[in-house]
Scaffold this active site. Structure first.
Site, PDB file in Angstrom:
ATOM      1  N   ILE A 140       0.850  -1.190   0.000  1.00 42.35           N
ATOM      2  CA  ILE A 140       0.000   0.000   0.000  1.00 42.35           C
ATOM      3  C   ILE A 140       0.889   1.244   0.000  1.00 42.35           C
ATOM      4  CG2 ILE A 140      -1.804   1.258   1.260  1.00 42.35           C
ATOM      5  CD1 ILE A 140      -2.532  -1.432   2.600  1.00 42.35           C
ATOM      6  N   GLY A 141       0.722   2.112  -1.005  1.00 44.66           N
ATOM      7  CA  GLY A 141       1.510   3.335  -1.073  1.00 44.66           C
ATOM      8  C   GLY A 141       2.846   3.197  -1.772  1.00 44.66           C
ATOM      9  N   GLY A 175       3.382   3.018  -4.997  1.00 51.88           N
ATOM     10  CA  GLY A 175       3.425   3.763  -6.248  1.00 51.88           C
ATOM     11  C   GLY A 175       3.112   2.942  -7.479  1.00 51.88           C
ATOM     12  N   LYS A 176       2.491   1.773  -7.286  1.00 53.95           N
ATOM     13  CA  LYS A 176       2.239   0.874  -8.419  1.00 53.95           C
ATOM     14  C   LYS A 176       1.275   1.482  -9.438  1.00 53.95           C
ATOM     15  CE  LYS A 176      -0.782  -1.662  -5.247  1.00 53.95           C
ATOM     16  NZ  LYS A 176      -0.308  -0.909  -4.042  1.00 53.95           N
ATOM     17  N   ASP A 224      -2.152  -2.563 -12.544  1.00 47.12           N
ATOM     18  CA  ASP A 224      -1.518  -2.135 -11.287  1.00 47.12           C
ATOM     19  C   ASP A 224      -1.797  -3.129 -10.154  1.00 47.12           C
ATOM     20  OD1 ASP A 224      -4.200  -1.609 -10.769  1.00 47.12           O
ATOM     21  OD2 ASP A 224      -3.799   0.318  -9.775  1.00 47.12           O
ATOM     22  N   GLU A 244      -7.275   5.441   5.074  1.00 40.81           N
ATOM     23  CA  GLU A 244      -5.967   4.792   5.173  1.00 40.81           C
ATOM     24  C   GLU A 244      -5.082   5.374   6.278  1.00 40.81           C
ATOM     25  OE1 GLU A 244      -5.086   3.513   0.501  1.00 40.81           O
ATOM     26  OE2 GLU A 244      -4.163   5.316   1.346  1.00 40.81           O
TER      27      GLU A 244
END
Length: 374
Positions: A186-187, A189-190, A259, A320
């Site tokens: 999570i986070g 950058g995908k 992604d 989040e």
């Protein structure tokens, strides 16, 4: 969405190792300009307009998202990086590399810095012969004639000789892979990377529809209660989306990039579900996993936990903001275990903890080169 442009460039050299000069220029153009679609044969000619050593000349076809002005500046930078020294004289000189923009789409450009089509191209056989080899039926925007007809009308009587040596065309990502999955914690950058790659390489983009999941905000408020419905809804949605999108080939796109990959469902389920729930979930997952197309390349973006928490905070999704570092570490452990055990998956791990590929072009190019060289 960025537009894919087609440009034709002329490359020439008459100093040093000429083959090496041309190959280095090709590699730089591939790295900084765009995808090289075609390379002509190498043609040897006498120096044109001055007394000097013989030239090696080629033409190449390139697809690029650069604007004409940016293309010109990039080409000039490449010449400089390869050692060409600019002088104030307007006379023709020896040079280790010379790159000219001949055509850009079907555009006619008349500016102080750039004239397209190149104003002298029709007068020069050392340009027209290699150009016609790779673009014989292309229409000259001003003459309104095919280039092969323009060559026939060329008055240049200088001798031009095709040599046997050949140059290597860098193989673009779009020719190496039909389907690339970008994954990460999570986070990591995908999604940003997937979008950037899809724009540059004209790929069909498949993005996870996490924003449409009504259980996600509830899960972050009460994980124990909403974990199972959340993971089941994600699994069903990911399976449906990938099944539909991967089955529909887009004739106007070069390949597919997503992604996420469906296996992330199992990774998150291992962390969030109780034992009995996970056993039931795993049965459903195994049935679906058999039917899903496997990616040709699975890219995992690793970021350290501190950077992940910083990214999560900066993007500002309210649900989040209470994610704990322990939760992120468990997710990463799940990915690590998956990559180590899934031997049939072509996996590439890229550490992006110290990179800012969204805002720094050098960092973005580093990732592209990792994928190209893998």
């Amino acid at each position: 969405m960025k537009i894919q442009n087609t440009t034709y460039l002329s490359l020439g050299t008459n100093q040093g190792n000429k083959l090496e000069n041309l190959q280095n220029a090709i590699n730089h153009i591939d790295d900084k300009v765009g995808v090289i679609q075609k390379i002509s044969s190498i043609y040897k000619t006498a120096s044109w307009g001055f007394s000097g050593d013989d030239f090696y000349n080629i033409c190449i076809k390139v697809t690029t998202i650069l604007s004409p002005e940016t293309l010109l500046n990039t080409v000039l930078d490449i010449e400089s990086e390869l050692g060409r020294l600019k002088t104030n004289t307007k006379e023709y000189q020896n040079r280790n590399i010379d790159i000219d923009v001949l055509l850009f789409n079907n555009d006619i450009i008349l500016s102080k810095s750039l004239i397209v089509p190149h104003s002298k191209m029709l007068e020069r056989k050392f340009v027209m012969v290699p150009l016609v080899e790779i673009a014989d039926n292309v229409i000259h925007p001003i003459e309104k004639k095919q280039l092969k007809i323009c060559l026939q009308n060329c008055n240049d009587s200088s001798e031009i000789l095709k040599i046997d040596e050949q140059l290597v065309r860098p193989i673009p990502i779009s020719e190496k892979y039909n389907y690339i999955a970008i994954e990460g914690n999570i986070g990591a950058g995908k999604t940003s990377l997937a979008k950037m790659l899809s724009q540059e390489f004209n790929a069909k983009l498949v993005l996870e529809r996490f924003a449409d999941n009504p259980f996600l905000p509830k899960f972050y408020e009460d994980k124990e209660r909403y974990a199972f419905p959340l993971e089941m809804s994600f699994l069903a949605d990911r399976y449906q989306q990938l099944s539909d999108d991967l089955a529909q080939f887009d004739l106007f796109k070069n390949f597919i990039i997503s992604d996420y990959y469906i296996f992330k469902s199992l990774i998150f389920a291992q962390v969030t579900l109780q034992k009995e729930e996970y056993i039931l979930y795993r049965k459903m997952f195994d049935l679906m996993y058999k039917e899903i197309t496997k990616p040709d390349l699975y890219v995992y973006l690793y970021q350290n936990t501190e950077r992940l928490l910083e990214n999560i905070k900066n993007r500002g999704r309210g649900y989040e903001q209470n994610i704990k570092s322990e939760y992120l570490k468990k997710i990463h452990s799940g990915y690590k275990s998956f990559i180590n055990t899934e031997k049939n998956l072509n996996s590439l791990i890229i550490d992006v903890s110290e990179l800012d590929f969204v805002n720094k072009k050098h960092d973005y190019k580093y990732i592209i080169n990792k994928i190209k060289e893998f």
